[in-house]
Design a protein around this motif. Structure first.
Motif, mmCIF file in Angstrom:
data_model
loop_
_atom_site.group_PDB
_atom_site.id
_atom_site.type_symbol
_atom_site.label_atom_id
_atom_site.label_comp_id
_atom_site.label_asym_id
_atom_site.label_seq_id
_atom_site.Cartn_x
_atom_site.Cartn_y
_atom_site.Cartn_z
ATOM 1 N N GLU A 139 -1.815 -0.007 -7.380
ATOM 2 C CA GLU A 139 -0.455 0.170 -6.885
ATOM 3 C C GLU A 139 -0.286 1.583 -6.331
ATOM 4 O O GLU A 139 0.290 1.788 -5.253
ATOM 5 N N ASN A 187 4.457 -6.165 -5.274
ATOM 6 C CA ASN A 187 3.674 -6.246 -6.502
ATOM 7 C C ASN A 187 3.959 -7.527 -7.282
ATOM 8 O O ASN A 187 5.002 -8.148 -7.123
ATOM 9 N N VAL A 206 -0.262 -5.871 -4.793
ATOM 10 C CA VAL A 206 -0.919 -5.093 -5.844
ATOM 11 C C VAL A 206 -0.370 -5.529 -7.196
ATOM 12 O O VAL A 206 0.722 -6.103 -7.279
ATOM 13 N N VAL A 227 4.259 -3.034 0.869
ATOM 14 C CA VAL A 227 3.621 -3.261 -0.434
ATOM 15 C C VAL A 227 4.529 -4.124 -1.304
ATOM 16 O O VAL A 227 5.722 -3.854 -1.436
ATOM 17 N N VAL A 253 1.404 -4.884 -10.717
ATOM 18 C CA VAL A 253 2.391 -3.929 -11.234
ATOM 19 C C VAL A 253 1.747 -2.978 -12.241
ATOM 20 O O VAL A 253 1.046 -3.407 -13.156
ATOM 21 N N GLU A 302 0.232 3.075 -2.233
ATOM 22 C CA GLU A 302 1.208 4.067 -1.795
ATOM 23 C C GLU A 302 0.520 5.243 -1.105
ATOM 24 O O GLU A 302 1.046 5.819 -0.140
#
Length: 268
Positions: free
Chosen positions: A162, A178, A155, A176, A157, A166
């Motif tokens: 993002e 970033n 994903v 995950v 940042v 989650e």
């Protein structure tokens, strides 16, 4: 005669010096506008993250200029208000800090007005709504969110995606990671380090045209407005009201729809 000429030249020199001093004082005392600029300049600095086609990106084959839907929208609104726009490229997670530090006057970067972000900046009305997409290599075997179990998902940042990752992790166990820019997510998938990435659907479709080995599917979401994009401003900025007025005029007169058709190829 020589004495008279000398006096005349001295008088002209004194007048010139006084005029110069007056000009300097006027400039120094000019009232500062948004972003620390004098109001006479009528230039606004737009912060964006130029890795998000077709919202904002650089077509290096043509020029080094930042172009896209958000850039055209910013210029259209600013022109109506009597401003010019200077575009500054900043990593997405640095955009709100740039507003808070006074480095930019506003941010147009496909940004979603989450409650957390609203604590630090003000937002315009929503100008575009898109959906989240799971992007994968075509041979990944990932067809549903449940197929992400045990996988590594990339994903951007600071992005709304993002937070979406989650949220999905609460029901499906995956890792995950970033990165700062969308092309980095694409490259990580191509190299096999990421199994998938969560990217806004409109942006993902733009990458599909070049990256033929990638595919994707939309995530079903009951909250249709979750991924809506808005313009961010410093707290209490007078620009928020002004931009909203012009934005809503563009919605009513069809100008916003024309930009959507130009950059996305059709109605939402």
């Amino acid at each position: 005669m020589k004495k008279w000429l000398s006096l005349l030249m001295m008088s002209m020199l004194v007048v010139g010096m006084l005029a110069a001093c007056g000009t300097s004082d006027d400039s120094a005392n000019g009232s500062a506008g948004e972003g620390g600029k004098t109001e006479g300049e009528k230039v606004l600095t737009m912060g964006t993250s130029a890795d998000y086609p077709p919202f904002e990106y650089i077509d290096t084959a043509k020029s080094e200029d930042i172009i896209g839907f958000d850039v055209d929208l910013a210029k259209a609104i600013a022109k109506e208000l009597g401003y010019e726009v200077k575009v500054q490229d900043i990593d997405f997670n640095g955009l709100i800090p740039a507003i808070q530090a006074g480095k930019v006057d506003f941010v147009l970067a496909g940004m979603t007005p989450t409650e957390e972000r609203k604590k630090n900046v003000d937002f315009s009305d929503i100008y575009y709504t898109a959906k989240h997409m799971i992007v994968t290599p075509k041979d990944s075997g990932i067809k549903t969110v449940e197929d992400l179990k045990g996988k590594t998902v990339g994903v951007q940042v600071g992005s709304i995606q993002e937070g979406k990752a989650e949220e999905l992790k609460k029901t499906v166990d995956f890792k995950v990671e970033n990165r700062n820019r969308i092309p980095e997510l694409v490259q990580e998938m191509k190299s096999g380090r990421f199994d998938a990435a969560i990217i806004e659907d409109t942006v993902a479709k733009g990458f599909f045209e070049k990256e033929k080995e990638l595919t994707g599917f939309n995530i079903s979401d009951a909250s249709a407005d979750e991924a809506g994009s808005a313009i961010a401003f410093p707290k209490e900025s007078k620009l928020t009201k002004d931009f909203n007025r012009v934005l809503n005029e563009m919605k009513e007169n069809g100008e916003l729809e024309k930009l959507i058709v130009k950059w996305f190829g059709g109605e939402q």
